[in-house]
Design an enzyme around this catalytic site. Sequence first.
Site, PDB file in Angstrom:
ATOM      1  N   GLU A  36       7.779  34.960  14.330  1.00 34.82           N
ATOM      2  CA  GLU A  36       8.006  35.815  13.166  1.00 34.82           C
ATOM      3  C   GLU A  36       9.147  35.213  12.343  1.00 34.82           C
ATOM      4  OE1 GLU A  36       8.602  38.130  10.158  1.00 34.82           O
ATOM      5  OE2 GLU A  36       6.821  38.381  11.419  1.00 34.82           O
ATOM      6  N   CYS A  46       4.422  50.310   4.457  1.00 37.53           N
ATOM      7  CA  CYS A  46       4.021  51.402   3.569  1.00 37.53           C
ATOM      8  C   CYS A  46       5.116  52.455   3.425  1.00 37.53           C
ATOM      9  CB  CYS A  46       2.750  52.070   4.094  1.00 37.53           C
ATOM     10  SG  CYS A  46       1.331  50.965   4.237  1.00 37.53           S
TER      11      CYS A  46
END
Length: 459
Positions: A36, A46
């Site tokens: 990552e 979101c």
Amino acid sequence: MTERLVVIGGDAAGMSAASQARRRRSAAELEIIAFERGHHTSYSACGIPYWIAGDAAGPGALVARTPAEHRERGIDLRLATEVVAIDPERGRVRSRDAAGREEWTGYDHLVVATGAEPVRPPVPGIDAPGVFGVQTLDDGEAVLRGLERSGVRRAVVVGGGYIGVEMAEALLRHGLDVTLIDRNEQPMTTLDPDMGRLVRTALEGLGVQVVSGAPVREVLTGADGRVRAVATDTAEHPADLVVLGLGVRPQTRLAAAAGLPLGAHGGLLTDRAMRVRGSERIWAGGDCVEVLNLVSGELQHIALGTHANKHGRIIGINVGGGYATFPGVVGTAVSKVCDVEIARTGLKESQARAAGLQFLTAAVESTSRAGYYPGAALMTVKVLAERRSGRLLGLQIVGGEGAAKRVDVGAAALTAGMTVEQMTGLDLGYAPPFSPVWDPVLVAARKAADAVSADLAAG
């Protein structure tokens, strides 16, 4: 022999795949390494606008599983480490850590979950200090730091999609004067223009200045190099802070450089098992892939955490020795701006035309509860039905509290291939605090069914 699963991307799809594979295969059977490039894993992108607005306590509230929790489950998670090359022929990836050190890591299975990246228009000044995207937790922290600067009174949001309208609300909640600039005639182009007009009216009613039909030509800066205004063809709009809400596109440059197949929308192409087409050992999921729309029968790119988590689960099951497939989507999405809820599923008019479908439309105004019950909120429901067959093609809703989640009735009906006539017979829940006797979705379906019957009668 122990196999190795390598995952590129530590958010929804990637870590769901890693976690599901670990549940099915022990560390002795399957070594899992996840790369990552950022500093966070398994978080809700979101939720970032709501965190900025103050509805979430902090970034930690958006994290479903921390890096430490993943490592406790036997996943070798390497943060701040970017994969810079994929070598499918030799089955390996090259990574670069924060110190610039590079190394190759071999794999038996590879999951590409690189996500999406914000669209940034190629205009002068777009990278100036004070211009923010909203895609990662680091982005959210940067916006909040920007809001803490002294003298920040005016904000410009560029783009009227989901992130745009959600960030307009968040900035209003911080007491800023907000201007929303959109190149389209109405915001929320995932809706038809007549429904988007309702969203515009709601934004303007909240005090947002909506500038439509106005592509951004330049971000103007002051003597300190920071943003001072956003220029369109016709005006300059003062800004102490600019947020980009122009949507996202698949982040697939790494995959493209490795020769992996991309679709018309720039996303990776996979089979139903989420295996990259033409590859036996490479899987992909989340915002970097294209998915089948079950209504139009065409591939499209939809960046939603719901799909990403499902993709990851399916990949993990398959890598773990099981069998699962992803059937496709119907394009369901919900959002809100203050008290106005926005929802859609299926196709809008332009998408239906592009798919070669002929259709009829019906729209109704109703309330979320029985009209006599306190708190009944107005809503508009629009239905698209296929000519002759009456098959439901799409459903859109804009209204007050209790409006948006009614779209799930349409999503289920679309998945089942129901006609609007069949929908009118659905046995939905009723009590005055929750719905009129005839639910607004069923009223719209009935009106559409009448239109289909009249069209058939007319020959």
